[in-house]
Motif scaffolding. Structure first.
Motif, PDB file in Angstrom:
ATOM      1  N   ASP A  38       0.838  -1.204   0.000  1.00  0.00           N
ATOM      2  CA  ASP A  38       0.000   0.000   0.000  1.00  0.00           C
ATOM      3  C   ASP A  38       0.875   1.256   0.000  1.00  0.00           C
ATOM      4  O   ASP A  38       0.566   2.243  -0.682  1.00  0.00           O
ATOM      5  CB  ASP A  38      -0.913   0.010   1.230  1.00  0.00           C
ATOM      6  CG  ASP A  38      -2.045  -0.998   1.122  1.00  0.00           C
ATOM      7  OD1 ASP A  38      -2.287  -1.486  -0.003  1.00  0.00           O
ATOM      8  OD2 ASP A  38      -2.674  -1.300   2.151  1.00  0.00           O
ATOM      9  N   GLU A  42       0.616   4.086  -2.818  1.00  0.00           N
ATOM     10  CA  GLU A  42       0.257   5.456  -2.457  1.00  0.00           C
ATOM     11  C   GLU A  42       1.293   6.461  -2.953  1.00  0.00           C
ATOM     12  O   GLU A  42       0.950   7.586  -3.297  1.00  0.00           O
ATOM     13  CB  GLU A  42       0.110   5.555  -0.933  1.00  0.00           C
ATOM     14  CG  GLU A  42      -1.117   4.831  -0.398  1.00  0.00           C
ATOM     15  CD  GLU A  42      -1.124   4.695   1.105  1.00  0.00           C
ATOM     16  OE1 GLU A  42      -2.062   4.093   1.632  1.00  0.00           O
ATOM     17  OE2 GLU A  42      -0.170   5.186   1.750  1.00  0.00           O
ATOM     18  N   GLU A 200     -15.469  -3.926   2.491  1.00  0.00           N
ATOM     19  CA  GLU A 200     -14.167  -3.670   3.106  1.00  0.00           C
ATOM     20  C   GLU A 200     -13.075  -3.525   2.042  1.00  0.00           C
ATOM     21  O   GLU A 200     -12.214  -2.637   2.141  1.00  0.00           O
ATOM     22  CB  GLU A 200     -13.800  -4.800   4.068  1.00  0.00           C
ATOM     23  CG  GLU A 200     -14.639  -4.876   5.325  1.00  0.00           C
ATOM     24  CD  GLU A 200     -15.994  -5.523   5.095  1.00  0.00           C
ATOM     25  OE1 GLU A 200     -16.831  -5.452   6.008  1.00  0.00           O
ATOM     26  OE2 GLU A 200     -16.222  -6.089   3.998  1.00  0.00           O
ATOM     27  N   ALA A 203     -13.551  -0.224   0.194  1.00  0.00           N
ATOM     28  CA  ALA A 203     -13.164   0.898   1.053  1.00  0.00           C
ATOM     29  C   ALA A 203     -11.638   1.001   1.138  1.00  0.00           C
ATOM     30  O   ALA A 203     -11.078   2.108   1.103  1.00  0.00           O
ATOM     31  CB  ALA A 203     -13.755   0.718   2.451  1.00  0.00           C
ATOM     32  N   HIS A 204     -10.994  -0.140   1.235  1.00  0.00           N
ATOM     33  CA  HIS A 204      -9.526  -0.152   1.310  1.00  0.00           C
ATOM     34  C   HIS A 204      -8.924   0.387   0.015  1.00  0.00           C
ATOM     35  O   HIS A 204      -7.992   1.197   0.035  1.00  0.00           O
ATOM     36  CB  HIS A 204      -9.032  -1.576   1.568  1.00  0.00           C
ATOM     37  CG  HIS A 204      -7.547  -1.709   1.528  1.00  0.00           C
ATOM     38  ND1 HIS A 204      -6.863  -2.126   0.403  1.00  0.00           N
ATOM     39  CD2 HIS A 204      -6.596  -1.461   2.463  1.00  0.00           C
ATOM     40  CE1 HIS A 204      -5.564  -2.128   0.661  1.00  0.00           C
ATOM     41  NE2 HIS A 204      -5.375  -1.734   1.903  1.00  0.00           N
ATOM     42  N   GLU A 205      -9.455  -0.051  -1.114  1.00  0.00           N
ATOM     43  CA  GLU A 205      -8.933   0.406  -2.400  1.00  0.00           C
ATOM     44  C   GLU A 205      -9.181   1.905  -2.587  1.00  0.00           C
ATOM     45  O   GLU A 205      -8.319   2.631  -3.087  1.00  0.00           O
ATOM     46  CB  GLU A 205      -9.590  -0.378  -3.542  1.00  0.00           C
ATOM     47  CG  GLU A 205      -9.014  -0.105  -4.916  1.00  0.00           C
ATOM     48  CD  GLU A 205      -7.569  -0.546  -5.074  1.00  0.00           C
ATOM     49  OE1 GLU A 205      -6.897  -0.065  -6.016  1.00  0.00           O
ATOM     50  OE2 GLU A 205      -7.110  -1.384  -4.271  1.00  0.00           O
ATOM     51  N   ARG A 206     -10.362   2.362  -2.163  1.00  0.00           N
ATOM     52  CA  ARG A 206     -10.679   3.792  -2.278  1.00  0.00           C
ATOM     53  C   ARG A 206      -9.712   4.627  -1.436  1.00  0.00           C
ATOM     54  O   ARG A 206      -9.263   5.694  -1.858  1.00  0.00           O
ATOM     55  CB  ARG A 206     -12.126   4.042  -1.832  1.00  0.00           C
ATOM     56  CG  ARG A 206     -12.549   5.497  -1.984  1.00  0.00           C
ATOM     57  CD  ARG A 206     -13.988   5.729  -1.593  1.00  0.00           C
ATOM     58  NE  ARG A 206     -14.917   5.342  -2.661  1.00  0.00           N
ATOM     59  CZ  ARG A 206     -15.722   4.297  -2.603  1.00  0.00           C
ATOM     60  NH1 ARG A 206     -15.734   3.523  -1.530  1.00  0.00           N
ATOM     61  NH2 ARG A 206     -16.538   4.004  -3.603  1.00  0.00           N
ATOM     62  N   GLU A 207      -9.366   4.127  -0.259  1.00  0.00           N
ATOM     63  CA  GLU A 207      -8.432   4.825   0.625  1.00  0.00           C
ATOM     64  C   GLU A 207      -7.043   4.906  -0.017  1.00  0.00           C
ATOM     65  O   GLU A 207      -6.404   5.963   0.002  1.00  0.00           O
ATOM     66  CB  GLU A 207      -8.349   4.090   1.966  1.00  0.00           C
ATOM     67  CG  GLU A 207      -7.444   4.769   2.984  1.00  0.00           C
ATOM     68  CD  GLU A 207      -7.395   4.012   4.301  1.00  0.00           C
ATOM     69  OE1 GLU A 207      -6.422   4.204   5.051  1.00  0.00           O
ATOM     70  OE2 GLU A 207      -8.323   3.215   4.567  1.00  0.00           O
ATOM     71  N   VAL A 208      -6.580   3.789  -0.585  1.00  0.00           N
ATOM     72  CA  VAL A 208      -5.268   3.761  -1.235  1.00  0.00           C
ATOM     73  C   VAL A 208      -5.240   4.722  -2.420  1.00  0.00           C
ATOM     74  O   VAL A 208      -4.294   5.504  -2.598  1.00  0.00           O
ATOM     75  CB  VAL A 208      -4.910   2.330  -1.700  1.00  0.00           C
ATOM     76  CG1 VAL A 208      -3.674   2.344  -2.611  1.00  0.00           C
ATOM     77  CG2 VAL A 208      -4.659   1.424  -0.501  1.00  0.00           C
ATOM     78  N   THR A 210      -7.143   7.303  -2.973  1.00  0.00           N
ATOM     79  CA  THR A 210      -7.260   8.692  -2.509  1.00  0.00           C
ATOM     80  C   THR A 210      -5.893   9.220  -2.089  1.00  0.00           C
ATOM     81  O   THR A 210      -5.491  10.327  -2.484  1.00  0.00           O
ATOM     82  CB  THR A 210      -8.239   8.788  -1.319  1.00  0.00           C
ATOM     83  OG1 THR A 210      -9.547   8.368  -1.750  1.00  0.00           O
ATOM     84  CG2 THR A 210      -8.307  10.209  -0.787  1.00  0.00           C
ATOM     85  N   GLN A 211      -5.175   8.419  -1.299  1.00  0.00           N
ATOM     86  CA  GLN A 211      -3.856   8.843  -0.838  1.00  0.00           C
ATOM     87  C   GLN A 211      -2.889   8.971  -2.015  1.00  0.00           C
ATOM     88  O   GLN A 211      -2.060   9.878  -2.063  1.00  0.00           O
ATOM     89  CB  GLN A 211      -3.316   7.834   0.182  1.00  0.00           C
ATOM     90  CG  GLN A 211      -2.105   8.332   0.951  1.00  0.00           C
ATOM     91  CD  GLN A 211      -2.397   9.602   1.723  1.00  0.00           C
ATOM     92  OE1 GLN A 211      -3.385   9.678   2.461  1.00  0.00           O
ATOM     93  NE2 GLN A 211      -1.556  10.616   1.558  1.00  0.00           N
ATOM     94  N   VAL A 227     -10.818   9.400  -7.958  1.00  0.00           N
ATOM     95  CA  VAL A 227     -10.789   8.106  -7.272  1.00  0.00           C
ATOM     96  C   VAL A 227     -11.891   7.194  -7.795  1.00  0.00           C
ATOM     97  O   VAL A 227     -11.672   6.005  -8.027  1.00  0.00           O
ATOM     98  CB  VAL A 227     -10.926   8.297  -5.742  1.00  0.00           C
ATOM     99  CG1 VAL A 227     -11.233   6.968  -5.066  1.00  0.00           C
ATOM    100  CG2 VAL A 227      -9.639   8.892  -5.191  1.00  0.00           C
TER     101      VAL A 227
END
Length: 293
Positions: A38, A42, A200, A203-208, A210-211, A227
């Motif tokens: 990750d 990122e 889950e 959400a994890h992929e969206r977070e990665v 986004t960063q 995103v």
């Protein structure tokens, strides 16, 4: 946690990032492989997280179907030489017939069931081990059923190194079902459709993502839109029906199947040995040890 050369090598193989970047990522994440992946993504240093397990163990995967029932199974051996052995191949076919006839719910149940010889499956395999001279295991299987208006797609790649079984619902076009199986053998989709992807994981992929976008210096006001666009690409990579069809990249697999009047109901794909770590033998060292004796 101390970062070893093997850890750096593994991360590099999974991400394609540079050696020093991999070392830094592992150092920053205290050796956590998933977090290191990750971290690299990122920072834009890894195009994708290649998390596919190494294919290490030998053996073969096989498919047998009769009417509206089919079974896909994987049987492992220690060497590729034995996997090509006629006795081993016959054992695999006999196990397929047994599984299709008895339809056990679990591997444990399968090994305890009696075969026509009177032996349990486990005992029968042990006799084959004694005869062939190598450890042999029935690793996994799945029994699949279809309706009269559905079709099975069966495909074995490289003599069973990869086996794919599909079910197309609403069409009896067996060739179309096989085409989808061949596609899945090549592109290895993780899911049939987006509905199967957990909240889950999304959400994890969206977070990665986004960063990743923020680290690229993109304005916050457009990051969310970016995103969602990249998330669409993510689904196209992992979901069978969203992937560009290998035989005609101008349409997705879902569109191809729909053109045949059906939809993808089931997909089972086995790659021989995936997820099994194989012992790494040092051949030169082994020879030297033999010479010293």
């Amino acid at each position: 946690m101390a970062v070893t050369a093997q850890m750096v090598k593994e991360l590099r193989e999974k991400t394609g990032a540079g050696m020093m970047d991999c070392k830094k990522a592992l150092t920053e994440t205290n050796g956590d492989m998933e977090k290191a992946i990750d971290f690299l993504r990122e920072k834009g240093m890894a195009k994708a997280a290649k998390k596919a397990d190494r294919i290490a163990a030998e053996g073969t995967a096989f498919i047998k179907s009769e009417g509206n029932e089919a079974v896909i199974l994987e049987v492992n051996s220690e060497t590729d030489f034995v996997a090509k052995n006629e006795g081993f191949q016959q054992l695999v076919k006999e196990l397929a017939e047994q599984l299709l006839a008895k339809k056990p719910a679990t591997l444990e149940e399968a090994l305890e069931q009696k075969m026509s010889s009177g032996d349990t499956v486990a005992e029968y395999i042990n006799k084959a081990i004694a005869k062939i001279g190598e450890k042999i295991t029935l690793r996994r299987f799945e029994v699949v059923t279809k309706g009269d208006n559905d079709s099975f797609g069966e495909y074995l790649h490289m003599g069973g190194r990869i086996a794919v079984l599909t079910v197309l619902e609403g069409t009896t076009d067996a060739q179309a079902a096989k085409d989808v199986a061949m596609h899945a053998a090549a592109l290895n989709p993780k899911y049939i459709s987006r509905d199967a992807v957990s909240e889950e994981e999304v959400a994890h992929e969206r977070e990665v993502l986004t960063q990743q976008a923020l680290n690229e210096g993109k304005p916050e006001k457009i990051v969310a839109k970016m995103v969602e666009g990249r998330l669409g690409k993510f689904f196209e990579e992992i979901c069978l029906v969203d992937q560009a069809f290998v035989k005609n990249p101008d349409q997705t697999v879902g569109e191809y199947v729909a053109s045949k009047g059906g939809k993808v109901k089931e997909l089972v794909r086995y790659g021989v040995g995936e997820g099994i770590e194989k012992r790494q033998d040092n051949f030169a060292e082994e020879v030297m040890n033999q010479v010293k004796k």
